[in-house]
Design an enzyme around this catalytic site. Sequence first.
Site, PDB file in Angstrom:
ATOM      1  N   GLY A 214       0.814  -1.204   0.000  1.00 56.28           N
ATOM      2  CA  GLY A 214       0.000   0.000   0.000  1.00 56.28           C
ATOM      3  C   GLY A 214       0.848   1.256   0.000  1.00 56.28           C
TER       4      GLY A 214
ATOM      5  N   GLY B  68       1.595   3.368   2.381  1.00 61.55           N
ATOM      6  CA  GLY B  68       2.528   3.472   3.494  1.00 61.55           C
ATOM      7  C   GLY B  68       3.792   2.673   3.249  1.00 61.55           C
TER       8      GLY B  68
ATOM      9  N   GLU C  81      -0.438   5.785   7.727  1.00 61.14           N
ATOM     10  CA  GLU C  81       0.284   5.293   8.897  1.00 61.14           C
ATOM     11  C   GLU C  81       0.424   6.430   9.906  1.00 61.14           C
ATOM     12  OE1 GLU C  81       1.192   2.134   9.079  1.00 61.14           O
ATOM     13  OE2 GLU C  81       0.716   1.617   6.994  1.00 61.14           O
TER      14      GLU C  81
END
Length: 312
Positions: free
Chosen positions: A71, A73, A279
Amino acid sequence: MKPTREARSIAVVINAGSRKGSAAQKLVAESLAKAELPVSAVYTAHGGGELRRALEQAVSDGHDFVVVGGGDGTVASAAGLVAGTDVVLGVLPLGTANDLARTLEIPRDLSLACAALADGKVVDIDLGRANGQPFLNVASAGLSVAVTQALSPRLKRLIGPLAYGVATLRSYATHKPFHARLEFPDGDHEPVELEDLLQVAVGNGRYYGGGNAVSPTAGIDDHTLDIYAILAAPLREQAKIARSLKNGKFVENEQVHHLTSRKVRLVTTPPLPVNLDGEITTSTPTDFTVERNAVHVVVPRNSSSATFEGRS
């Protein structure tokens, strides 16, 4: 930059903890082989410290082309490690939102994304930092943090990007407004005091939150940060803002303050956690900066998202 097919050593790092990571490993291997990209090493991790160690290992082992599957992050972590070097990043969208891939016009289909790695072009993109931590899309404080906390892995697996809408509705009902001060170290703007806020965000890329646009003019190689603050407002006004999130024109609303700069300091009352590309890794007060042309990345040959300029 030389074509990716001429890379001396290619590594693949897959975040098996991402939404599609575990199931995609075999398809990624087959697709890269079909694209005739000779992979030297494959690193698989399950998020957190394990992922960080895998990314660090791939870079320290001397690979000059590192393909990252995960993803936003995950890719931001990799970008932070290779920023300022000649290592080239490849992106395979295996997360829920995949907003960086959307910004760079990388296909969501894995086999097509792998083909683009072989036949694409190398561009350089900017990297945002928040208290030194890297982000590529958007960093934010306020409602978005509650949304991130409400995005359970189960919800993301079940409904994919629609999970963002569900989590936003849940978080909006319990949100507490806050105060923020924006300071501009370069002196390009006067300090701004804002009360009764819903959210403050600092964008480096173009898209975030599953396809929302940072602003109509935002780009990942424009060497500036887009800063916006959304004031708390009646539900009808918030609905109007929500309807224009996809094209970024919400920044034109009276309830939204929008500025651009290369540096900004965010101070909030009370202190708040800050979300970086999904995050939560730092908190306010936060110093935001942008590193110009910091990361080399492969995009499809017909992508107009960025160019190769070289660092300056």
